[in-house]
Design a protein around this motif. Structure first.
Motif: not given
Ligand SMILES: [Zn+2]
Ligand SMILES: [Zn+2]
Length: 418
Positions: A165-166, A169, A226, A229
């Motif tokens: 994830g980012c 995340d 999220c 992602c």
């Molecule tokens: Zn994300």
């Protein structure tokens, strides 16, 4: 006698062919996918790795080779990605192209406790594709690694993928891990108990069975991702399926380095055992920004060349070079032989001679050891008749060839290289 440094290796003549072959095949595949070579220095500023890999990683804490010279404090690079991104920014490659696709080969240095399969100087080949957030780029990079392994004659590997994830995340994933591991700290090894506070992701990488057992029971999923992602990961999966790349999703795959985001992958091989991967890679969408540029989507991977060599089914092709070996008997013949050797090489024939003035038998043995395809023998008889004896080392057949026709004869035997 001075010995080599522990945890380093000499690559000897009978091994270097396999190295050259790996490089040759890799260059072919990289260029097929439109990647270009970059060569960065081995010496870098320490801050480059402190800022990119993360202060809590084992590499930064224990494994960096530091070089002190007067007031300079430098380090030997422990990996390739940070250096490539530094070079990308420093040389304004971001302003000149769209997606910049680079590949590299070279030695990396980590002060690990030397053990089987772990070297303090080891070699990576890798690629970095910088300048796009598209999941299609992830698909390209993963498929390139798959194609490369197949071209190298490697089978029996497995590609594991996951998404971290980012940035947000990842924070959430760390929170989930800490929450789930908190009650089970006593079941973890002492190292992992330290990791819990410092870098909880690294517990998932621990090779100790007791820790792996705890990790297996974590029931990890993608709850922390999220929606963006999640969609990104789905599109990577869809892309891999569309071109029939075999992969396995592994929720416990996290890469220990700070710069990874979103897609991460690892390539394992059953012959390396549980300990080690052939290589790994992933996205690092925040790294260009962290090192002072504008944020750019980016992804890459690196494979360990020593490990590739361990699992290759194919041995290096040794038949490509057809050596002609000149054997001379006596001083006059030596002179003749040296001129002939020069002429053969001028005409692109792989040729060599024995400089030791030994007997015919000893020189023939040498020719055999060198795997010569033909021998050219020059003795008193040959000198008198202005011929040479040409001996096929495989069949043992020997013929007399007038000197001035020798090049024609060798060329008709297919011995002149282009
Ligand atoms: Zn994300
Ligand atoms: Zn552990």
């Amino acid at each position: 006698m001075v010995k080599r440094v522990r945890g380093t290796q000499d690559i000897l003549p009978f091994n270097s062919k396999a190295w050259q072959e790996i490089e040759r095949i890799s260059r072919k595949i990289f260029s097929l996918y439109d990647y270009q070579e970059i060569r960065t220095p081995i010496l870098e500023e320490p801050s480059l790795f402190n800022r990119s890999l993360g202060d809590t990683t084992e590499i930064i804490q224990k494994q960096m080779f530091r070089v002190l010279h007067e007031r300079d404090q430098l380090v030997l690079r422990p990996e390739g990605t940070a250096s490539v991104v530094r070079a990308y920014l420093e040389n304004n490659l971001d302003r000149r192209y769209g997606v910049v696709k680079l590949y590299y080969f070279g030695p990396m240095f980590r002060a690990e406790r030397p053990q089987k399969g772990r070297l303090r100087q080891f070699h990576h080949l890798g690629i970095e594709a910088i300048g796009s957030l598209s999941p299609l780029l992830d698909v390209e990079v993963i498929s390139l690694s798959d194609r490369l392994l197949r071209e190298l004659g490697i089978s029996g590997y497995q590609i594991y993928i996951n998404s971290l994830g980012c940035k947000d995340d990842k924070i959430e994933l760390g929170r989930i891990l800490r929450k789930n591991l908190k009650g089970r700290l006593s079941e973890l090894c002492p190292d992992c108990q330290v990791r819990f506070g410092r870098n909880v992701f690294r517990i998932l990488d621990c090779k100790k069975p007791r820790c792996q057992k705890v990790v297996a029971n974590l029931n990890l999923g993608h709850d922390y991702l999220c929606s963006d992602c999640r969609e990104h990961f789905q599109r990577v999966i869809d892309g891999l399926r569309a071109i029939n790349i075999t992969y396995q999703v592994s929720f416990s795959l996290v890469r220990g380095l700070d710069y990874y985001t979103r897609t991460v992958f690892e390539i394992k091989h059953n012959r390396l055992g549980a300990q080690d991967a052939l290589g790994a890679g992933g996205r690092y969408d925040n790294l260009v920004g962290q090192l002072g540029g504008q944020d750019k989507g980016a992804i890459g991977f690196a494979l360990g060349i020593e490990r590739l060599l361990l699992v290759r089914d194919r041995t290096a092709d040794s038949s490509s070079k057809q050596l002609v070996y000149i054997i001379t008997l006596g001083e006059e013949a030596d002179k003749e032989g040296v001129c002939l050797l020069h002429a053969l090489r001028d005409n692109n024939v792989f040729a060599d001679m024995d400089y030791s003035e030994r007997s015919l038998k000893a020189q023939m043995r040498q020719a055999n050891d060198l795997n010569a395809r033909f021998c050219i023998i020059i003795g008193e008889d040959e000198l008198k008749k202005s011929v040479v004896s040409l001996r096929d080392m495989a069949s043992g057949k020997q013929e007399e060839v007038p000197e001035r026709y020798l090049l024609n004869r060798l060329s008709s035997l297919g011995l002149t290289a282009n």
